[in-house]
Write an enzyme that holds these catalytic residues in place. Structure first.
Site, short mmCIF file in Angstrom:
data_model
loop_
_atom_site.label_atom_id
_atom_site.label_comp_id
_atom_site.label_asym_id
_atom_site.label_seq_id
_atom_site.Cartn_x
_atom_site.Cartn_y
_atom_site.Cartn_z
N GLY A 1 42.84 1.88 23.33
CA GLY A 1 42.05 2.00 21.90
C GLY A 1 43.20 2.82 21.07
O GLY A 1 42.39 3.71 20.42
N LYS B 1 26.49 3.02 25.43
CA LYS B 1 26.80 4.33 25.80
C LYS B 1 25.90 5.16 26.80
O LYS B 1 26.40 5.96 27.67
CB LYS B 1 26.87 5.14 24.48
CG LYS B 1 28.00 4.80 23.30
CD LYS B 1 29.44 4.88 23.96
CE LYS B 1 30.65 4.75 23.05
NZ LYS B 1 31.86 4.63 23.61
N TYR C 1 25.05 -0.71 20.97
CA TYR C 1 26.15 0.24 20.96
C TYR C 1 25.68 1.38 21.90
O TYR C 1 26.11 1.91 22.86
CB TYR C 1 26.59 0.79 19.53
CG TYR C 1 27.53 1.60 19.48
CD1 TYR C 1 28.83 1.53 20.27
CD2 TYR C 1 27.24 3.09 19.08
CE1 TYR C 1 29.87 2.66 20.11
CE2 TYR C 1 28.05 4.20 18.76
CZ TYR C 1 29.23 3.77 19.30
OH TYR C 1 30.43 5.03 19.22
N LEU D 1 45.26 2.73 18.79
CA LEU D 1 45.25 2.41 17.44
C LEU D 1 43.91 2.52 16.53
O LEU D 1 44.07 2.01 15.37
CB LEU D 1 45.97 0.92 17.06
CG LEU D 1 47.16 1.03 17.96
CD1 LEU D 1 48.06 -0.43 17.47
CD2 LEU D 1 48.30 2.22 17.44
N GLY D 2 42.86 2.99 17.01
CA GLY D 2 41.56 3.02 16.46
C GLY D 2 41.69 4.61 15.82
O GLY D 2 42.55 5.14 15.68
N GLN D 3 40.43 4.89 15.24
CA GLN D 3 40.20 6.09 14.39
C GLN D 3 40.60 7.27 15.09
O GLN D 3 41.58 8.12 14.70
CB GLN D 3 38.83 5.97 13.94
CG GLN D 3 38.71 7.21 12.98
CD GLN D 3 37.15 7.47 12.65
OE1 GLN D 3 36.37 7.07 13.41
NE2 GLN D 3 36.89 8.52 11.59
C1 AKB Z 1 29.37 4.82 14.64
O1 AKB Z 1 28.85 5.14 13.65
O2 AKB Z 1 29.04 3.61 15.42
C2 AKB Z 1 30.12 5.51 15.60
C3 AKB Z 1 29.46 6.73 16.31
C4 AKB Z 1 28.47 7.82 15.92
O3 AKB Z 1 29.39 6.60 17.43
N1 AKB Z 1 31.05 6.52 14.44
#
Ligand code: AKB
Length: 319
Positions: free
Chosen positions: A10, A149, A145, A12-14
């Site tokens: 990853g 995690k 998400y 090239l991501g932020q």
């Molecule tokens: C998002 O907003 O999804 C991310 C994070 C806080 O993990 N920046």
């Protein structure tokens, strides 16, 4: 002994766009292999300054081939979809975030690699304490998400316990930066506001004025990741999933700070229900005492310093 290489997925991501050159400046250009699913615009500071490979993390054979080709000893595994993108396509998020991590850990096990895994404030949910959420609070998130995690943190712990792999990681709050734009996150407003303030003198925010989520600025992100990976393992009680934070922020508070640099700046609010629901389920702030005590986390940028630096860099970039 010849130093093994570092692989960044990853890249090239932020975060990868800035972590890759940072790692190259410490360990040598040819020792840091950048990888990405595809090439993006204006990515020469990553693709042209050292080895670069196209790698799809959902394909184990592509990961293993790069590890063998460059004799990789450490993987910074940054390839991931973010929270808002995840809500529009949970299956795609699971594939990239979970299958991808599983493939990385298996490849790390076979090749005895150390791994850095970025987790997120998103592991916490409505049942977690809202303010100064402790390191060891309940983690029952409501976004896909966040679910990925939490599962990722547990999988990392499992590989450490079962196979004695050196796996370390941080729980990032929102990350503010000025090189690559974040994509598909709930905290992206805290980056977009700077671009729109310079270009338009105004910003339309997708979160409520009082929506509190912690942030950190990229130079602290870079230093913290390397500091953790270089830390004495004897001192690490947690090892993985450390809360880190630097700036407690709301859109209203950031707008006030922006106004100090652009006096006529105005902010309006057009709430995105999906991102607002995610933000509402996350803590207002994180307690990062464990990171401070176990490996010396000590961020340098508060709200004022970060805002000043963002305007200095972006005013030149957007001229
Ligand atoms: C998002 O907003 O999804 C991310 C994070 C806080 O993990 N920046």
């Amino acid at each position: 002994m010849k130093m093994k290489s570092i692989l960044v997925t990853g890249s090239l991501g932020q975060i990868g766009t800035e972590l890759t050159p940072y790692l190259r400046s410490i360990y040598g250009d040819d020792k840091v292999v950048a990888s990405s699913l595809h090439v993006t615009k204006n990515c020469e500071n990553v693709t042209e300054t050292g080895p670069f490979e196209l790698v799809n993390v959902t394909k184990p054979e592509e990961i293993i081939s790069v590890i063998k080709k460059y004799d990789v000893g450490t993987i910074y595994h940054l390839a991931s979809l973010l929270s808002a993108t995840g809500e529009s396509n949970p299956q795609a998020l699971w594939s990239v975030n979970m299958d991808g991590l599983n493939n990385i850990l298996e490849a790390a096990r076979e090749n005895k690699c150390a791994v850095f895994f970025p987790s997120s404030i998103a592991v916490f949910g409505p049942d977690s304490p809202k303010d100064k959420t402790p390191q060891d609070a309940v983690t029952r998130p409501t976004s896909i998400y966040g679910v990925s995690k939490v599962a990722g943190e547990l999988l990392c712990d499992y590989y450490h316990l079962k196979y004695n792999l050196d796996i370390r990681g941080l729980r990032y709050p929102g990350v503010i930066s000025n090189a690559a734009l974040p994509g598909g996150g709930t905290t992206d407003y805290a980056v977009h506001i700077f671009y729109d303030a310079i270009r338009e003198g105004s910003y339309k925010c997708f979160l409520r004025k009082d929506s509190a989520i912690d942030m950190i600025y990229m130079p602290d992100v870079l230093e913290g990741a390397v500091q953790l990976m270089e830390a004495d393992p004897e001192k690490l009680i947690h090892r993985n999933a450390f809360n880190v934070s630097a700036i407690t922020l709301t859109p209203g508070k950031l707008a006030e700070e922006v106004k100090k640099h652009i006096p006529g700046f105005t902010i309006s609010y057009d709430i995105d229900p999906v991102r607002q629901a995610i933000a509402d389920s996350w803590p207002n702030s994180l307690d990062d005492t464990a990171a401070r005590e176990e490996w010396g986390w000590n961020p340098k940028y508060g709200l004022e310093e970060m805002t000043k630096d963002m305007f200095t860099v972006l005013r030149k970039k957007l001229k």
